[in-house]
Design an enzyme around this catalytic site. Sequence first.
Site, PDB file in Angstrom:
ATOM      1  N   SER A 143      10.839  -9.895  -6.476  1.00 27.54           N
ATOM      2  CA  SER A 143      11.694  -8.780  -6.019  1.00 27.54           C
ATOM      3  C   SER A 143      13.013  -8.837  -6.798  1.00 27.54           C
ATOM      4  CB  SER A 143      11.987  -8.963  -4.533  1.00 27.54           C
ATOM      5  OG  SER A 143      12.941  -8.025  -4.089  1.00 27.54           O
ATOM      6  N   TYR A 156      14.856 -13.949   2.827  1.00 29.60           N
ATOM      7  CA  TYR A 156      13.894 -13.207   1.998  1.00 29.60           C
ATOM      8  C   TYR A 156      14.132 -13.533   0.521  1.00 29.60           C
ATOM      9  CZ  TYR A 156      11.483  -9.176  -0.127  1.00 29.60           C
ATOM     10  OH  TYR A 156      10.666  -8.380  -0.883  1.00 29.60           O
TER      11      TYR A 156
HETATM   12  P1  NDP Z   1       3.910  -3.146   2.693  1.00 28.31           P
HETATM   13  O1  NDP Z   1       4.460  -3.569   4.024  1.00 28.31           O
HETATM   14  O2  NDP Z   1       3.511  -1.725   2.524  1.00 28.31           O
HETATM   15  O3  NDP Z   1       2.685  -4.072   2.297  1.00 28.31           O
HETATM   16  C1  NDP Z   1       2.672  -5.448   2.563  1.00 28.31           C
HETATM   17  C2  NDP Z   1       1.256  -5.940   2.413  1.00 28.31           C
HETATM   18  O4  NDP Z   1       1.248  -7.361   2.646  1.00 28.31           O
HETATM   19  C3  NDP Z   1       0.299  -5.310   3.400  1.00 28.31           C
HETATM   20  O5  NDP Z   1      -0.882  -4.941   2.733  1.00 28.31           O
HETATM   21  C4  NDP Z   1       0.030  -6.417   4.400  1.00 28.31           C
HETATM   22  O6  NDP Z   1      -1.315  -6.327   4.877  1.00 28.31           O
HETATM   23  C5  NDP Z   1       0.178  -7.646   3.509  1.00 28.31           C
HETATM   24  N1  NDP Z   1       0.412  -8.852   4.289  1.00 28.31           N
HETATM   25  C6  NDP Z   1       1.464  -9.166   5.079  1.00 28.31           C
HETATM   26  N2  NDP Z   1       1.254 -10.351   5.677  1.00 28.31           N
HETATM   27  C7  NDP Z   1       0.039 -10.793   5.245  1.00 28.31           C
HETATM   28  C8  NDP Z   1      -0.748 -11.939   5.522  1.00 28.31           C
HETATM   29  N3  NDP Z   1      -0.341 -12.915   6.351  1.00 28.31           N
HETATM   30  N4  NDP Z   1      -1.952 -12.067   4.906  1.00 28.31           N
HETATM   31  C9  NDP Z   1      -2.391 -11.079   4.080  1.00 28.31           C
HETATM   32  N5  NDP Z   1      -1.696  -9.982   3.779  1.00 28.31           N
HETATM   33  C10 NDP Z   1      -0.495  -9.835   4.373  1.00 28.31           C
HETATM   34  O7  NDP Z   1       5.027  -3.556   1.630  1.00 28.31           O
HETATM   35  P2  NDP Z   1       5.088  -3.437   0.031  1.00 28.31           P
HETATM   36  O8  NDP Z   1       3.883  -2.804  -0.507  1.00 28.31           O
HETATM   37  O9  NDP Z   1       6.406  -2.869  -0.276  1.00 28.31           O
HETATM   38  O10 NDP Z   1       5.139  -4.985  -0.360  1.00 28.31           O
HETATM   39  C11 NDP Z   1       4.299  -5.591  -1.332  1.00 28.31           C
HETATM   40  C12 NDP Z   1       5.082  -6.689  -2.025  1.00 28.31           C
HETATM   41  O11 NDP Z   1       6.151  -6.113  -2.761  1.00 28.31           O
HETATM   42  C13 NDP Z   1       5.696  -7.720  -1.087  1.00 28.31           C
HETATM   43  O12 NDP Z   1       5.528  -9.009  -1.630  1.00 28.31           O
HETATM   44  C14 NDP Z   1       7.169  -7.322  -1.084  1.00 28.31           C
HETATM   45  O13 NDP Z   1       8.007  -8.417  -0.786  1.00 28.31           O
HETATM   46  C15 NDP Z   1       7.319  -6.853  -2.513  1.00 28.31           C
HETATM   47  N6  NDP Z   1       8.496  -5.993  -2.730  1.00 28.31           N
HETATM   48  C16 NDP Z   1       8.604  -4.780  -2.111  1.00 28.31           C
HETATM   49  C17 NDP Z   1       9.736  -4.010  -2.284  1.00 28.31           C
HETATM   50  C18 NDP Z   1       9.942  -2.708  -1.577  1.00 28.31           C
HETATM   51  O14 NDP Z   1      11.052  -2.175  -1.614  1.00 28.31           O
HETATM   52  N7  NDP Z   1       8.926  -2.130  -0.937  1.00 28.31           N
HETATM   53  C19 NDP Z   1      10.823  -4.448  -3.173  1.00 28.31           C
HETATM   54  C20 NDP Z   1      10.577  -5.721  -3.798  1.00 28.31           C
HETATM   55  C21 NDP Z   1       9.457  -6.452  -3.582  1.00 28.31           C
HETATM   56  P3  NDP Z   1      -1.824  -6.635   6.367  1.00 28.31           P
HETATM   57  O15 NDP Z   1      -0.690  -6.344   7.297  1.00 28.31           O
HETATM   58  O16 NDP Z   1      -2.987  -5.699   6.525  1.00 28.31           O
HETATM   59  O17 NDP Z   1      -2.250  -8.058   6.350  1.00 28.31           O
END
Ligand code: NDP
Length: 246
Positions: A143, A156
């Site tokens: 990030s 975070y």
């Molecule tokens: P979302 O909340 O849309 O997606 C997060 C994903 O992570 C979901 O598919 C969720 O699936 C999965 N997840 C969470 N916990 C678990 C777990 N224990 N096991 C398996 N899967 C898990 O967020 P984003 O798409 O934005 O995030 C994706 C990545 O991008 C993350 O690492 C985030 O930190 C990073 N990021 C995002 C930014 C933003 O502004 N959106 C900025 C910078 C980085 P489920 O709940 O079905 O398990």
Amino acid sequence: MSKLTNKAAIITGASSGIGKAIAHHLAKEGANVVLAARRSERLQELAEEIQKEHGTEAKVVETDVTKKADVENLVKQTKESFGSVDVFVNNAGVMLLSFLKNDHVDEWEQMVDVNIKGVLYGIHAALPDMLEQGSGHMINVSSVAGHEVFPSSTVYSATKYAVKALSMGLEKELARSNVRVTNISPGAVDTELTEHITDGDVLEMFKDRSMQPLEAEDIASAVTYAVTQPSNVNVNEIIVRPLHQS
Ligand code: NDP
């Protein structure tokens, strides 16, 4: 033939946001994709969408990345279905922003478990196969908060700095192998990520934000760029933030 034809790509956190977009983009380039997250109904819907739109195979493996055995099973099932693990996108993550003074200790633990241990389990499960195959690509989603610390992002950010450190270390260690490593650092992207924040002070602070975030597709395009370069090109670091994000 597309650039990723016959390649198998695992994407964790594929049930929404950035992971879902990455799955679509890699499938569009011809990859067979393995979709991992906890919400398997969503993954099933995505698999059907991908098969219909891109004609590649999409396999669902319900996975909690905080469970080592789940991530080992994810790689095992991928090898059984496709014979190799060519790309592993460590994307699953949670961003439970809070002020340290508000003491959300359970959320700190959750972020460490998902964002750091989850990535380590991905490396543990997939790297030996990539080394044995003599090829592979690990993509770790860090990030902008893995480069800078903002008020309320302290824990975070600590987890995302850790992801960056894992990527850098992996890249140095693998420099003489044929396994490539990319650390990708998005700025604000419009996804469900912020919906899980519970700290009232942070929610209050966010009310004043007017910046236009990126779309998940913007990050998926950057990942696709890294993965589709010639095999001797190792794209190690990509930072993509929206214009006007400071
Ligand atoms: P979302 O909340 O849309 O997606 C997060 C994903 O992570 C979901 O598919 C969720 O699936 C999965 N997840 C969470 N916990 C678990 C777990 N224990 N096991 C398996 N899967 C898990 O967020 P984003 O798409 O934005 O995030 C994706 C990545 O991008 C993350 O690492 C985030 O930190 C990073 N990021 C995002 C930014 C933003 O502004 N959106 C900025 C910078 C980085 P489920 O709940 O079905 O398990």
